[in-house]
Structure formats: structure tokens, C-alpha cells
Write an enzyme that holds these catalytic residues in place. Structure first.
Site, PDB file in Angstrom:
ATOM      1  N   GLU A  36      -3.809  -9.811   4.005  1.00 43.68           N
ATOM      2  CA  GLU A  36      -4.579  -9.502   5.212  1.00 43.68           C
ATOM      3  C   GLU A  36      -5.680 -10.521   5.526  1.00 43.68           C
ATOM      4  O   GLU A  36      -5.964 -10.777   6.699  1.00 43.68           O
ATOM      5  CB  GLU A  36      -5.195  -8.104   5.094  1.00 43.68           C
ATOM      6  N   GLU A  70       0.831  -1.207   0.000  1.00 47.48           N
ATOM      7  CA  GLU A  70       0.000   0.000   0.000  1.00 47.48           C
ATOM      8  C   GLU A  70       0.871   1.264   0.000  1.00 47.48           C
ATOM      9  O   GLU A  70       0.526   2.269  -0.628  1.00 47.48           O
ATOM     10  CB  GLU A  70      -0.931  -0.024   1.204  1.00 47.48           C
TER      11      GLU A  70
END
Length: 267
Positions: free
Chosen positions: A143, A123
């Protein structure tokens, strides 16, 4: 340039930036923890970005220390301690604040991805304009394997870069995409042998610096606005009107007519 040398005190958590002419280099220096991100580190990164934002730097590099990982994302020891309300109020909001600031810098930004970039590390790279990787780079969003979801803009920025189907594939399966695939998907802009990574990045920097600084920075804003659905006919007219009043525009037109190389001053 050498982008990923570990510090002499590799256990400390630091974020620093240095200047080499018109290029600002940010270094996240936590190699023993694979550059995992804490709230303190994010705050330090934000402070360095603010300093760069108010400088005359024309290109910004985001680099990290060590050879194993660009960044493995959130520091799980800290991340796992947050209660739901804290996660909502602080952890997610802080990451978005810092990464959005990085994404909105007026200068072009390049993430130098040397090693694994997963979770918040990917990210972080996605918040940059360009990503250049070593051939050993692997990128992913793992995740869901932790029982959670990407939280720092990954679902939006990854989708913008690779499309919804590939973003879902990476998130659902937690697949770490190798550098060659990442290049094919547009997730990386260029890939090179690790020994040649600095040269590859320098080639990109040199080409960017050949352009008029204000024109490059306004073009970045136009592309970002277009990606958000803004009408190009209006914004490009405004951007072109601004550029037409700069000294660099006059220098560029004169050089074109004289068949010479323009010298841009940023004014």
C-alpha cells in the site's frame, strides 16, 4: 478437492459457498481481475459467511478462482474513486466489518493461498485461523507504494503473526515474501507443490475434524481472547466447565479409558 479452478464465465463477480460434509468452502470467483475486492464482492462475502455461521459446518475454507492470484486486494478502479470522507465512512469500515466477521467465526477457518496474496488479499488470509499455500505463493502489503496504508486490519493481524519488525519490513519495503520465507515466519502454516495443495489442506481438515467440534471452537475463542490480553486462568476455567458438560467430553474420556477412537457428535 480442487480449490482454484476458474469459472466458465470468469468475468463475472461472484462469491459462493458449497458444502462437502462438515466442510464449507467459500469461493471468490473473479479470476480475470485476479480476485480484486469491490464493495459489492465484500457484501456478497459477508452474506455467505453469515449463512455458514448459522450452519453446522465445522471447518471453513476460503478459496479463490484462477492460478495467478489468491487475491490482489482492493479493486483500484473503485478504491481510487473514494473521497476522504467516503474512504473513512465506507471503504475501510466495510472491509473491517467483513474481515472481523470472518475472524470471529466460531469454526476454524483456512485460507488456501494459491498464487499472489497482496494488500487486501493478504489481509483476507490473515483474517483466517490458518493459511496453507502453494509453493508459488507470494505475500505482501504494497500500500505505501500507492501512497496509502494497509486498511483492512493488516497492521494489526500481520504484527500478531510475524512480529512488529517483520511487519514493518513488509509494509515499509513492499516486499513480496515467497512461500518458503512465509512458512519460516509463521505467515503460512504449511506449503506444498501446487499439485499437492488439495491433499495438504485435506490433511489439516481431517486432523481438525478428529477433535470434538465444540472443544475445537471454544479453543479457538480462548486463543483469540488470549491474543487480545484476556486472562487465560479465568477463560480456560469457563471453557473447561462448558466442555465438561458435553456428551463429547464423556465420549472422549470413555474412549481414552477403553483405548478406542471416540465418535464425536458435537453435542
Amino acid at each position: 478437492m480442487n480449490f482454484s479452478e476458474p469459472s466458465s464465465d470468469a468475468g463475472r463477480i461472484t462469491v459462493t459457498h458449497s458444502r462437502d460434509g462438515r466442510v464449507a468452502t467459500v469461493l471468490i470467483d473473479r479470476p480475470r481481475k485476479l480476485n480484486a475486492l469491490t464493495l459489492e464482492l465484500l457484501n456478497d462475502l459477508y452474506s455467505e459467511l453469515r449463512t455458514i455461521d448459522h450452519s453446522d459446518a465445522q471447518v471453513v475454507l476460503i478459496t479463490t478462482a484462477g492460478e495467478k492470484a489468491f487475491c490482489v486486494g482492493a479493486d483500484i478502479a473503485q478504491f481510487s474513486c473514494f473521497r476522504p470522507a467516503q474512504m473513512w465512512r465506507r471503504w475501510i469500515r466495510e472491509g473491517h466489518r467483513v474481515f472481523s466477521y470472518l475472524a470471529q467465526l466460531r469454526q476454524p477457518t483456512i485460507a488456501v493461498v494459491d498464487g499472489i496474496a497482496v494488500g487486501g488479499g493478504l489481509e483476507l488470509a490473515l483474517a483466517c485461523d490458518l493459511r496453507i499455500g502453494a509453493n508459488t505463493a507470494r505475500l505482501g502489503l504494497p500500500e505505501t507504494g500507492l501512497g496509502t496504508v494497509p486498511g483492512w486490519g493488516g497492521t494489526e493481524r500481520l504484527t500478531q503473526v510475524v512480529g512488529a519488525a517483520r511487519a514493518k519490513e513488509m509494509i515499509f519495503t513492499r516486499r513480496q515474501v515467497p512461500s518458503a520465507t512465509a512458512l519460516d515466519w509463521g505467515l503460512l502454516n504449511a506449503v506444498s507443490e501446487r499439485s499437492a495443495l488439495a491433499d495438504t489442506v485435506t490433511e489439516f481438515i481431517d486432523r481438525i475434524l478428529e477433535g470434538a467440534p465444540a472443544a475445537v471452537q471454544v479453543s479457538k475463542q480462548l486463543v483469540d481472547a488470549a491474543a487480545a490480553g484476556a486472562p487465560s486462568a479465568i477463560l480456560e476455567a469457563l471453557g473447561s466447565g462448558f466442555a465438561a458438560g458435553t456428551d463429547d467430553f464423556a465420549a472422549g474420556v470413555t474412549a481414552f479409558r477403553n483405548k478406542t477412537t471416540p465418535t464425536f457428535t458435537g453435542s
